[in-house]
Design a protein around this motif. Structure first.
Motif, PDB file in Angstrom:
ATOM      1  N   ARG A 152       0.818  -1.208   0.000  1.00  0.00           N
ATOM      2  CA  ARG A 152       0.000   0.000   0.000  1.00  0.00           C
ATOM      3  C   ARG A 152       0.860   1.270   0.000  1.00  0.00           C
ATOM      4  N   SER A 153       2.049   1.208   0.564  1.00  0.00           N
ATOM      5  CA  SER A 153       2.926   2.378   0.575  1.00  0.00           C
ATOM      6  C   SER A 153       3.822   2.455  -0.648  1.00  0.00           C
ATOM      7  N   LYS A 154       3.873   1.335  -1.418  1.00  0.00           N
ATOM      8  CA  LYS A 154       4.747   1.243  -2.595  1.00  0.00           C
ATOM      9  C   LYS A 154       6.224   1.369  -2.195  1.00  0.00           C
ATOM     10  N   ILE A 155       6.551   0.877  -1.027  1.00  0.00           N
ATOM     11  CA  ILE A 155       7.926   0.845  -0.541  1.00  0.00           C
ATOM     12  C   ILE A 155       8.406  -0.600  -0.583  1.00  0.00           C
ATOM     13  N   PRO A 156       9.607  -0.867  -1.083  1.00  0.00           N
ATOM     14  CA  PRO A 156      10.102  -2.243  -1.121  1.00  0.00           C
ATOM     15  C   PRO A 156      10.018  -2.897   0.253  1.00  0.00           C
ATOM     16  N   ARG A 157       9.743  -4.189   0.252  1.00  0.00           N
ATOM     17  CA  ARG A 157       9.503  -4.907   1.500  1.00  0.00           C
ATOM     18  C   ARG A 157      10.667  -4.773   2.487  1.00  0.00           C
ATOM     19  N   SER A 158      11.904  -4.864   1.995  1.00  0.00           N
ATOM     20  CA  SER A 158      13.050  -4.772   2.903  1.00  0.00           C
ATOM     21  C   SER A 158      13.117  -3.396   3.561  1.00  0.00           C
ATOM     22  N   SER A 159      12.859  -2.350   2.778  1.00  0.00           N
ATOM     23  CA  SER A 159      12.863  -1.002   3.339  1.00  0.00           C
ATOM     24  C   SER A 159      11.688  -0.809   4.287  1.00  0.00           C
ATOM     25  N   ALA A 160      10.522  -1.370   3.926  1.00  0.00           N
ATOM     26  CA  ALA A 160       9.351  -1.261   4.787  1.00  0.00           C
ATOM     27  C   ALA A 160       9.608  -1.919   6.138  1.00  0.00           C
ATOM     28  N   LEU A 161      10.342  -3.041   6.126  1.00  0.00           N
ATOM     29  CA  LEU A 161      10.657  -3.725   7.379  1.00  0.00           C
ATOM     30  C   LEU A 161      11.546  -2.855   8.258  1.00  0.00           C
ATOM     31  N   ARG A 162      12.575  -2.233   7.677  1.00  0.00           N
ATOM     32  CA  ARG A 162      13.451  -1.369   8.463  1.00  0.00           C
ATOM     33  C   ARG A 162      12.683  -0.190   9.047  1.00  0.00           C
ATOM     34  N   LEU A 163      11.834   0.408   8.218  1.00  0.00           N
ATOM     35  CA  LEU A 163      11.043   1.540   8.695  1.00  0.00           C
ATOM     36  C   LEU A 163      10.079   1.115   9.793  1.00  0.00           C
ATOM     37  N   ALA A 164       9.423  -0.018   9.599  1.00  0.00           N
ATOM     38  CA  ALA A 164       8.462  -0.497  10.591  1.00  0.00           C
ATOM     39  C   ALA A 164       9.156  -0.759  11.927  1.00  0.00           C
ATOM     40  N   ARG A 165      10.341  -1.364  11.886  1.00  0.00           N
ATOM     41  CA  ARG A 165      11.071  -1.615  13.125  1.00  0.00           C
ATOM     42  C   ARG A 165      11.426  -0.316  13.837  1.00  0.00           C
ATOM     43  N   SER A 166      11.853   0.680  13.073  1.00  0.00           N
ATOM     44  CA  SER A 166      12.190   1.970  13.673  1.00  0.00           C
ATOM     45  C   SER A 166      10.957   2.631  14.273  1.00  0.00           C
ATOM     46  N   LEU A 167       9.834   2.533  13.577  1.00  0.00           N
ATOM     47  CA  LEU A 167       8.595   3.135  14.072  1.00  0.00           C
ATOM     48  C   LEU A 167       8.083   2.407  15.312  1.00  0.00           C
ATOM     49  N   VAL A 168       8.266   1.109  15.360  1.00  0.00           N
ATOM     50  CA  VAL A 168       7.908   0.351  16.567  1.00  0.00           C
ATOM     51  C   VAL A 168       8.780   0.798  17.734  1.00  0.00           C
ATOM     52  N   HIS A 169      10.063   0.947  17.474  1.00  0.00           N
ATOM     53  CA  HIS A 169      10.997   1.378  18.521  1.00  0.00           C
ATOM     54  C   HIS A 169      10.619   2.762  19.050  1.00  0.00           C
ATOM     55  N   ALA A 170      10.127   3.635  18.157  1.00  0.00           N
ATOM     56  CA  ALA A 170       9.751   4.989  18.550  1.00  0.00           C
ATOM     57  C   ALA A 170       8.364   5.049  19.174  1.00  0.00           C
ATOM     58  N   GLY A 171       7.600   3.954  19.090  1.00  0.00           N
ATOM     59  CA  GLY A 171       6.254   3.935  19.654  1.00  0.00           C
ATOM     60  C   GLY A 171       5.178   4.382  18.691  1.00  0.00           C
ATOM     61  N   ALA A 172       5.562   4.693  17.444  1.00  0.00           N
ATOM     62  CA  ALA A 172       4.580   5.123  16.457  1.00  0.00           C
ATOM     63  C   ALA A 172       3.790   3.943  15.893  1.00  0.00           C
ATOM     64  N   LEU A 173       4.366   2.747  15.938  1.00  0.00           N
ATOM     65  CA  LEU A 173       3.688   1.521  15.557  1.00  0.00           C
ATOM     66  C   LEU A 173       3.824   0.509  16.690  1.00  0.00           C
ATOM     67  N   GLU A 174       2.924  -0.457  16.717  1.00  0.00           N
ATOM     68  CA  GLU A 174       3.028  -1.587  17.631  1.00  0.00           C
ATOM     69  C   GLU A 174       2.992  -2.871  16.812  1.00  0.00           C
ATOM     70  N   HIS A 175       3.786  -3.859  17.220  1.00  0.00           N
ATOM     71  CA  HIS A 175       3.901  -5.128  16.505  1.00  0.00           C
ATOM     72  C   HIS A 175       3.150  -6.191  17.295  1.00  0.00           C
ATOM     73  N   LEU A 176       2.063  -6.700  16.735  1.00  0.00           N
ATOM     74  CA  LEU A 176       1.230  -7.673  17.426  1.00  0.00           C
ATOM     75  C   LEU A 176       1.861  -9.064  17.393  1.00  0.00           C
ATOM     76  N   ASP A 177       1.383  -9.937  18.272  1.00  0.00           N
ATOM     77  CA  ASP A 177       1.912 -11.297  18.341  1.00  0.00           C
ATOM     78  C   ASP A 177       1.680 -12.072  17.050  1.00  0.00           C
ATOM     79  N   ASP A 178       0.630 -11.724  16.303  1.00  0.00           N
ATOM     80  CA  ASP A 178       0.347 -12.444  15.057  1.00  0.00           C
ATOM     81  C   ASP A 178       1.138 -11.895  13.874  1.00  0.00           C
TER      82      ASP A 178
END
Length: 283
Positions: A51-77
């Motif tokens: 949906r963001s049109k960002i390559p999966r590897s880059s999306a993973l790095r961004l998602a991890r950073s956003l989780v670390h910052a509290g902007a995203l949360e990573h569910l158990d599933d």
């Protein structure tokens, strides 16, 4: 944001300090966050990347950073959801929480009188953003959610904000208008052409309110009025109710009186005119 080169999140340093795709990290982070909406509250990594049109590897790095910052949360599933840090930050926005805190007592009075949907919205980048909504359990279904964006040309609050927007904003909306446009896929029954929209906006300015009936996706009536401060329209207030054809007579005076009361309180609390993103400031 931890996605800068050498930040320790696994991103390799690159010349110029930008991702390989050339887009600034902050833009890519907002693109990722922007994929969340009412229909996509929890998403997989694949969904975020698609949906963001960002390559999966880059999306993973961004998602991890956003989780670390509290902007995203990573569910158990394995899915991602919006984090509470964003709520904490958004609550400080004066045109959101600040406006809401001033308007809420008056909106509650209007809600108790009407027992329908009561909406408060502001202008932001060509759309209306809903900053508060009060709804009775039996008021009927609506698409609107707090924080959601509404088309300017197909909602009562949108028509009010558009009517008092700069001329170039109005002209663009008029020349590009098509019936049924926008996220809600609906429009006022009496606005079917660009000429109709132009006349409707003139009527809003002349009468200092908007009213109309929408048949799709189900019949509703809406009445909306401008909220002002410092001589500028800074928000729009409306009531949305099941269609009876009597909304203007039944709710119009109360909506207009409530909008004026909020305007007076804003004036007492300090200047709110031409806030960033308001119709006047958009020029």
């Amino acid at each position: 944001m931890n996605g800068t080169p050498g930040s320790g999140d696994g991103t390799r340093p690159r010349r110029g300090g930008k991702p390989a795709e050339g887009q600034p990290v902050i833009d890519r982070a907002f693109a990722l966050l922007g994929t969340f909406d009412a229909d996509h509250r929890a998403q997989t990594l694949a969904g975020l990347a698609r949906r963001s049109k960002i390559p999966r590897s880059s999306a993973l790095r961004l998602a991890r950073s956003l989780v670390h910052a509290g902007a995203l949360e990573h569910l158990d599933d394995g899915r991602y959801v919006v984090g509470l840090r964003l709520l904490e930050t958004a609550s400080l926005a004066p045109r959101g929480h600040g406006l809401r805190s001033v308007a809420m007592p008056f909106m509650e009075d209007l809600f108790h009188v009407t027992r329908q949907h009561v909406l408060l919205a502001v202008y932001e980048q060509g759309e209306a953003v809903l900053v508060e909504r009060l709804s009775a359990l039996d008021a009927g279904p609506v698409h609107y959610r707090v924080g959601g964006r509404l088309p300017l040309t197909t909602t009562g609050v949108g028509l009010v904000l558009l009517a008092f927007a700069p001329k170039d904003v109005q002209d663009h909306a008029i020349t590009t208008y098509e019936p049924g446009e926008g996220r809600l896929r609906q429009g006022h029954d009496d606005i079917r052409t660009p000429a109709d929209l132009r006349r409707a906006l003139a009527e809003v300015r002349r009468g200092d309110h908007a009213s109309g009936r929408q048949s799709l996706p189900w019949p509703v009536d809406t009445v909306a009025a401008p909220v002002r401060s410092g001589g500028e329209v800074v928000a729009a207030l409306s009531v949305v109710a099941p269609s009876t054809g009597l909304a203007e007579a039944g709710y119009g005076p109360a909506v207009r009186a409530t909008a004026r009361a909020i305007s007076r309180r804003l004036e007492e609390d300090g200047p709110w005119a031409a806030r960033p993103g308001s119709p006047r400031a958009a020029s």
